[in-house]
Design a protein around this motif. Structure first.
Motif, PDB file in Angstrom:
ATOM      1  N   ALA A   5      -7.207  35.318 -12.627  1.00 46.77           N
ATOM      2  CA  ALA A   5      -7.567  34.197 -13.385  1.00 46.77           C
ATOM      3  C   ALA A   5      -6.252  33.652 -13.837  1.00 46.77           C
ATOM      4  CB  ALA A   5      -8.711  34.054 -14.322  1.00 46.77           C
ATOM      5  N   LEU A   6      -5.227  34.229 -14.286  1.00 45.72           N
ATOM      6  CA  LEU A   6      -4.177  33.622 -15.025  1.00 45.72           C
ATOM      7  C   LEU A   6      -3.188  33.221 -13.873  1.00 45.72           C
ATOM      8  CD1 LEU A   6      -3.655  36.345 -17.918  1.00 45.72           C
ATOM      9  CD2 LEU A   6      -4.527  33.753 -18.038  1.00 45.72           C
ATOM     10  N   LYS A   7      -3.354  33.624 -12.695  1.00 45.43           N
ATOM     11  CA  LYS A   7      -2.222  32.928 -11.891  1.00 45.43           C
ATOM     12  C   LYS A   7      -2.434  31.500 -11.642  1.00 45.43           C
ATOM     13  CE  LYS A   7      -5.029  33.897  -7.615  1.00 45.43           C
ATOM     14  NZ  LYS A   7      -4.965  34.743  -6.544  1.00 45.43           N
ATOM     15  N   ALA A   8      -3.515  30.751 -11.725  1.00 44.09           N
ATOM     16  CA  ALA A   8      -3.897  29.574 -11.722  1.00 44.09           C
ATOM     17  C   ALA A   8      -2.839  28.791 -12.813  1.00 44.09           C
ATOM     18  CB  ALA A   8      -5.269  29.077 -12.043  1.00 44.09           C
ATOM     19  N   THR A   9      -2.945  29.463 -13.943  1.00 50.83           N
ATOM     20  CA  THR A   9      -2.109  28.912 -15.191  1.00 50.83           C
ATOM     21  C   THR A   9      -0.673  28.800 -14.645  1.00 50.83           C
ATOM     22  OG1 THR A   9      -3.711  28.963 -16.816  1.00 50.83           O
ATOM     23  CG2 THR A   9      -1.416  28.804 -17.469  1.00 50.83           C
ATOM     24  N   MET A  69     -10.517  43.576 -15.661  1.00 56.54           N
ATOM     25  CA  MET A  69      -9.088  43.415 -15.818  1.00 56.54           C
ATOM     26  C   MET A  69      -8.519  42.737 -14.466  1.00 56.54           C
ATOM     27  SD  MET A  69      -8.907  44.026 -18.599  1.00 56.54           S
ATOM     28  CE  MET A  69      -7.455  44.117 -19.456  1.00 56.54           C
ATOM     29  N   ALA A  70      -8.693  43.134 -13.370  1.00 54.23           N
ATOM     30  CA  ALA A  70      -8.359  42.641 -12.231  1.00 54.23           C
ATOM     31  C   ALA A  70      -8.650  41.078 -11.977  1.00 54.23           C
ATOM     32  CB  ALA A  70      -8.560  43.201 -10.952  1.00 54.23           C
ATOM     33  N   SER A  71      -9.957  40.902 -12.353  1.00 51.45           N
ATOM     34  CA  SER A  71     -10.441  39.299 -12.389  1.00 51.45           C
ATOM     35  C   SER A  71      -9.796  38.374 -13.494  1.00 51.45           C
ATOM     36  CB  SER A  71     -11.867  39.435 -12.736  1.00 51.45           C
ATOM     37  OG  SER A  71     -12.484  39.988 -11.545  1.00 51.45           O
ATOM     38  N   LEU A  72      -9.315  38.981 -14.683  1.00 55.89           N
ATOM     39  CA  LEU A  72      -8.873  38.224 -15.603  1.00 55.89           C
ATOM     40  C   LEU A  72      -7.338  38.047 -15.328  1.00 55.89           C
ATOM     41  CD1 LEU A  72     -10.176  39.772 -18.935  1.00 55.89           C
ATOM     42  CD2 LEU A  72     -10.524  37.710 -17.873  1.00 55.89           C
ATOM     43  N   SER A 119      -0.136  19.001 -14.140  1.00 57.72           N
ATOM     44  CA  SER A 119      -0.512  20.388 -13.132  1.00 57.72           C
ATOM     45  C   SER A 119      -0.656  21.542 -14.257  1.00 57.72           C
ATOM     46  CB  SER A 119       0.856  20.706 -12.323  1.00 57.72           C
ATOM     47  OG  SER A 119       1.959  20.543 -12.828  1.00 57.72           O
ATOM     48  N   PRO A 120      -0.133  21.811 -15.601  1.00 57.11           N
ATOM     49  CA  PRO A 120      -0.377  22.718 -16.379  1.00 57.11           C
ATOM     50  C   PRO A 120      -2.098  22.657 -16.721  1.00 57.11           C
ATOM     51  CG  PRO A 120       1.368  21.816 -17.073  1.00 57.11           C
ATOM     52  CD  PRO A 120       0.853  20.906 -15.950  1.00 57.11           C
ATOM     53  N   TYR A 121      -2.551  21.529 -17.015  1.00 56.41           N
ATOM     54  CA  TYR A 121      -4.004  21.383 -17.141  1.00 56.41           C
ATOM     55  C   TYR A 121      -4.955  21.625 -15.791  1.00 56.41           C
ATOM     56  CZ  TYR A 121      -2.179  18.545 -21.177  1.00 56.41           C
ATOM     57  OH  TYR A 121      -1.462  18.275 -22.010  1.00 56.41           O
ATOM     58  N   ILE A 122      -4.522  21.360 -14.838  1.00 58.61           N
ATOM     59  CA  ILE A 122      -5.290  21.731 -13.527  1.00 58.61           C
ATOM     60  C   ILE A 122      -5.208  23.409 -13.405  1.00 58.61           C
ATOM     61  CG2 ILE A 122      -5.375  21.830 -10.973  1.00 58.61           C
ATOM     62  CD1 ILE A 122      -4.387  18.854 -11.452  1.00 58.61           C
ATOM     63  N   GLY A 123      -4.040  23.952 -13.632  1.00 60.88           N
ATOM     64  CA  GLY A 123      -3.842  25.460 -13.630  1.00 60.88           C
ATOM     65  C   GLY A 123      -4.673  25.942 -14.683  1.00 60.88           C
ATOM     66  N   ILE A 137      -5.664  26.329  -6.721  1.00 59.53           N
ATOM     67  CA  ILE A 137      -4.465  26.885  -6.221  1.00 59.53           C
ATOM     68  C   ILE A 137      -4.065  26.026  -5.028  1.00 59.53           C
ATOM     69  CG2 ILE A 137      -3.310  28.519  -4.873  1.00 59.53           C
ATOM     70  CD1 ILE A 137      -4.360  30.652  -6.697  1.00 59.53           C
ATOM     71  N   LEU A 138      -5.098  25.670  -4.124  1.00 61.19           N
ATOM     72  CA  LEU A 138      -4.745  24.702  -3.112  1.00 61.19           C
ATOM     73  C   LEU A 138      -4.258  23.225  -3.624  1.00 61.19           C
ATOM     74  CD1 LEU A 138      -4.756  24.239   0.110  1.00 61.19           C
ATOM     75  CD2 LEU A 138      -7.184  23.655  -0.145  1.00 61.19           C
ATOM     76  N   LEU A 139      -5.089  23.003  -4.601  1.00 60.04           N
ATOM     77  CA  LEU A 139      -4.699  21.665  -5.170  1.00 60.04           C
ATOM     78  C   LEU A 139      -3.500  21.462  -6.003  1.00 60.04           C
ATOM     79  CD1 LEU A 139      -5.542  18.661  -5.918  1.00 60.04           C
ATOM     80  CD2 LEU A 139      -6.498  19.682  -8.142  1.00 60.04           C
ATOM     81  N   LEU A 140      -3.012  22.625  -6.760  1.00 58.84           N
ATOM     82  CA  LEU A 140      -1.513  22.616  -6.995  1.00 58.84           C
ATOM     83  C   LEU A 140      -0.478  22.728  -5.843  1.00 58.84           C
ATOM     84  CD1 LEU A 140      -2.551  25.399 -10.124  1.00 58.84           C
ATOM     85  CD2 LEU A 140      -1.638  22.917 -10.206  1.00 58.84           C
ATOM     86  N   VAL A 141      -0.945  23.406  -4.778  1.00 56.56           N
ATOM     87  CA  VAL A 141      -0.089  23.455  -3.696  1.00 56.56           C
ATOM     88  C   VAL A 141       0.281  22.143  -3.169  1.00 56.56           C
ATOM     89  CG1 VAL A 141       0.447  24.267  -1.331  1.00 56.56           C
ATOM     90  CG2 VAL A 141      -0.165  25.987  -3.417  1.00 56.56           C
ATOM     91  N   PHE A 142      -0.819  21.459  -3.195  1.00 55.07           N
ATOM     92  CA  PHE A 142      -0.631  20.087  -2.725  1.00 55.07           C
ATOM     93  C   PHE A 142       0.199  19.131  -3.475  1.00 55.07           C
ATOM     94  CE2 PHE A 142      -2.774  15.733  -2.457  1.00 55.07           C
ATOM     95  CZ  PHE A 142      -2.198  15.210  -1.205  1.00 55.07           C
ATOM     96  N   MET A 143      -0.108  19.212  -4.707  1.00 52.54           N
ATOM     97  CA  MET A 143       0.610  18.569  -5.819  1.00 52.54           C
ATOM     98  C   MET A 143       2.036  18.823  -5.836  1.00 52.54           C
ATOM     99  SD  MET A 143      -2.097  18.759  -9.026  1.00 52.54           S
ATOM    100  CE  MET A 143      -1.004  18.030 -10.045  1.00 52.54           C
TER     101      MET A 143
END
Length: 142
Positions: free
Chosen positions: A104-108, A98-101, A68-72, A15-21
């Motif tokens: 996990a999807l928030k990165a995508t 379920m909470a972990s999954l 960025s979609p690939y990084i997510g 997420i930090l990498l995506l925010v930087f991008m």
């Protein structure tokens, strides 16, 4: 190493990498808009030099949009793998899984948002560049 700590490192690292991008994309978009607004096309000796000046940093925005979609997705895959590792250790609580999954999807999702915004920036700037090049063609024909 604790699996929960590893989950947080993967999750927040991606997420930090995506925010930087996204910051880079916004920064270069703003820089290009100011450049396009203040450009004096008559100082360019030929169209190639003008084109080089106009397209500066556009490839960075385009690269961010396409990657960025690939990084997510990478962040999501890593987080899901860590969730499976947690499950294999015997910690099989359905709500926790379920909470972990879901987390996990928030990165995508963030990767897709960054891609969509960056692609819009790229398209807007590419169009501005085309318009300015057309003006250059009109000036040189006279």
């Amino acid at each position: 190493m604790n699996i929960e700590l590893l989950k947080h490192l993967v999750d927040y690292g991606v997420i930090l990498l995506l925010v930087f991008m996204s910051f880079l994309s916004v920064w270069f978009f703003i820089e290009r808009v100011f450049f396009f607004k203040s450009i004096n096309i008559s100082i360019y000796k030929n169209k190639r030099n003008l084109e080089i000046a106009l397209t500066k940093h556009l490839s960075i925005i385009g690269t961010i949009a396409s990657n960025s979609p690939y990084i997510g997705l990478l962040g999501t895959v890593l987080a899901i793998m860590l969730t499976f590792m947690t499950m294999s250790s015997g910690d099989i609580e359905a709500t926790k899984i379920m909470a972990s999954l879901a987390l996990a999807l928030k990165a995508t999702a963030i990767g897709l948002v960054v891609a969509i915004i960056s692609q819009m920036f790229y398209n807007i700037l590419a169009r501005y560049a085309e318009v300015i090049e057309s003006r250059y063609d009109e000036i040189t024909e006279i």
